[in-house]
Each structure stands twice: as structure tokens, then as C-alpha cells.
Motif scaffolding. Sequence first.
Motif, mmCIF file in Angstrom:
data_model
loop_
_atom_site.group_PDB
_atom_site.id
_atom_site.type_symbol
_atom_site.label_atom_id
_atom_site.label_comp_id
_atom_site.label_asym_id
_atom_site.label_seq_id
_atom_site.Cartn_x
_atom_site.Cartn_y
_atom_site.Cartn_z
ATOM 1 N N VAL A 119 54.906 -3.241 62.266
ATOM 2 C CA VAL A 119 54.343 -1.914 61.988
ATOM 3 C C VAL A 119 53.969 -1.303 63.344
ATOM 4 O O VAL A 119 53.371 -1.956 64.193
ATOM 5 C CB VAL A 119 53.098 -2.011 61.077
ATOM 6 N N GLY A 120 54.380 -0.058 63.559
ATOM 7 C CA GLY A 120 54.132 0.602 64.843
ATOM 8 C C GLY A 120 55.100 0.149 65.923
ATOM 9 O O GLY A 120 54.873 0.361 67.110
ATOM 10 N N GLY A 121 56.209 -0.449 65.518
ATOM 11 C CA GLY A 121 57.201 -0.944 66.469
ATOM 12 C C GLY A 121 58.577 -0.924 65.850
ATOM 13 O O GLY A 121 58.852 -0.164 64.921
ATOM 14 N N GLY A 122 59.429 -1.779 66.354
ATOM 15 C CA GLY A 122 60.784 -1.837 65.834
ATOM 16 C C GLY A 122 61.586 -2.920 66.499
ATOM 17 O O GLY A 122 61.060 -3.721 67.268
ATOM 18 N N LEU A 123 62.869 -2.929 66.185
ATOM 19 C CA LEU A 123 63.795 -3.882 66.789
ATOM 20 C C LEU A 123 65.187 -3.276 66.820
ATOM 21 O O LEU A 123 65.447 -2.253 66.185
ATOM 22 C CB LEU A 123 63.785 -5.221 66.052
ATOM 23 N N ILE A 124 66.052 -3.913 67.579
ATOM 24 C CA ILE A 124 67.434 -3.471 67.698
ATOM 25 C C ILE A 124 68.319 -4.562 67.120
ATOM 26 O O ILE A 124 68.212 -5.722 67.494
ATOM 27 C CB ILE A 124 67.800 -3.194 69.170
ATOM 28 N N SER A 125 69.181 -4.167 66.183
ATOM 29 C CA SER A 125 70.113 -5.095 65.554
ATOM 30 C C SER A 125 71.508 -4.516 65.702
ATOM 31 O O SER A 125 71.857 -3.550 65.024
ATOM 32 C CB SER A 125 69.748 -5.281 64.078
ATOM 33 N N GLY A 126 72.274 -5.063 66.633
ATOM 34 C CA GLY A 126 73.612 -4.536 66.883
ATOM 35 C C GLY A 126 73.535 -3.106 67.370
ATOM 36 O O GLY A 126 72.897 -2.812 68.365
ATOM 37 N N ASP A 127 74.153 -2.188 66.620
ATOM 38 C CA ASP A 127 74.177 -0.773 66.984
ATOM 39 C C ASP A 127 73.077 0.030 66.294
ATOM 40 O O ASP A 127 73.110 1.253 66.299
ATOM 41 C CB ASP A 127 75.531 -0.152 66.597
ATOM 42 N N THR A 128 72.122 -0.653 65.690
ATOM 43 C CA THR A 128 71.090 0.028 64.910
ATOM 44 C C THR A 128 69.699 -0.304 65.432
ATOM 45 O O THR A 128 69.369 -1.457 65.662
ATOM 46 C CB THR A 128 71.172 -0.381 63.422
ATOM 47 N N VAL A 129 68.899 0.749 65.607
ATOM 48 C CA VAL A 129 67.479 0.589 65.909
ATOM 49 C C VAL A 129 66.744 0.760 64.585
ATOM 50 O O VAL A 129 66.976 1.732 63.863
ATOM 51 C CB VAL A 129 66.978 1.654 66.909
ATOM 52 N N ILE A 130 65.889 -0.195 64.255
ATOM 53 C CA ILE A 130 65.094 -0.125 63.031
ATOM 54 C C ILE A 130 63.638 -0.030 63.455
ATOM 55 O O ILE A 130 63.166 -0.864 64.229
ATOM 56 C CB ILE A 130 65.298 -1.373 62.147
#
Length: 150
Positions: free
Chosen positions: A70-81
Motif C-alpha cells: 500500500v502506497g507503493g508498487g512493483l514492476i512485473s515484466g512490462d507492467t508497473v502495478i
Amino acid sequence: MTENSPAPAGFRMDRRTAMATTAVAATALAVAGCSSASDQPASAAPTVKGDAPAAKKDGGTLANTADVPVGGGLISGDTVITQPAAGQFQGFSATCTHLGCKVNEVAGGLIKCPCHGSTFHLDGSVAGGPAPRALDAKAIRVDGDKIVSA
């Protein structure tokens, strides 16, 4: 083959041509040897840095909901979530809108591009240039405890 030995039938090469051919071959080998893991396509492995744990890829699954802070994210392949607020997941292209570099980090509430320093808010909007516009949205959906491509 020595200088005095006969050349095979139909084959003739002078010293200058032989040296030039050798130089071209050596250059080609040097260039091929300089490739690195960073030259591999982004789909080869998920890139995750900063606040986010590693994302999982199995079929259409991009990540587990628990992996996206929460308040952040991650990168998975070509997608930022990202998860700007609890239970609100958003997806964006990992391609920076400045010159097409791949963003490589989600940290401190920002999505960061390593090439020229562009930063984006968790909603994809530009936080700092030189990026001229927000990251492109990518359709994702929550399926149980998984985040998948929509």
C-alpha cells in the motif's frame, strides 16, 4: 598453410585481404561478446527494485496482491502495478514516456526511470520531468489474491 604452399584450387587471397578479413571477424566477435543481461528483453525476467518484493509470473498472473505494498508498487515484466490506497490496484506500461526507457524502481511513492531521471506518481502522472506525459495505463484486474492482465 605457409606462404610457399599452394592454395586450394579456386582459392586465392593476398595478405592485405587476409588481414582485413581477420580484423572484421575479430570486431564482430568483440561486439557479440559485449552483450549483457541488460540487452535482454524485459519479458526475460521481472524487474523489481526498491520497496517491492519479487513479482510472480505464471500464465496471466503478474503478482500476488500481498506483494504490492500500500502506497507503493512493483514492476512485473512490462507492467508497473501500484496500490495507492488499500485495495486500489492500478496498472501502467513500464515504458517511460520520455525516450522509451524502462522504469526500474518503485520507491518512496514514486515510479522511477533510470535513463534521464523522470519520476511518476503512483497514479502514473508525471512527478518530475523530462517525461512529457503520464505513463500509459495497462488493464489489470484482481482475481482472488492474484493480479492478472485484463
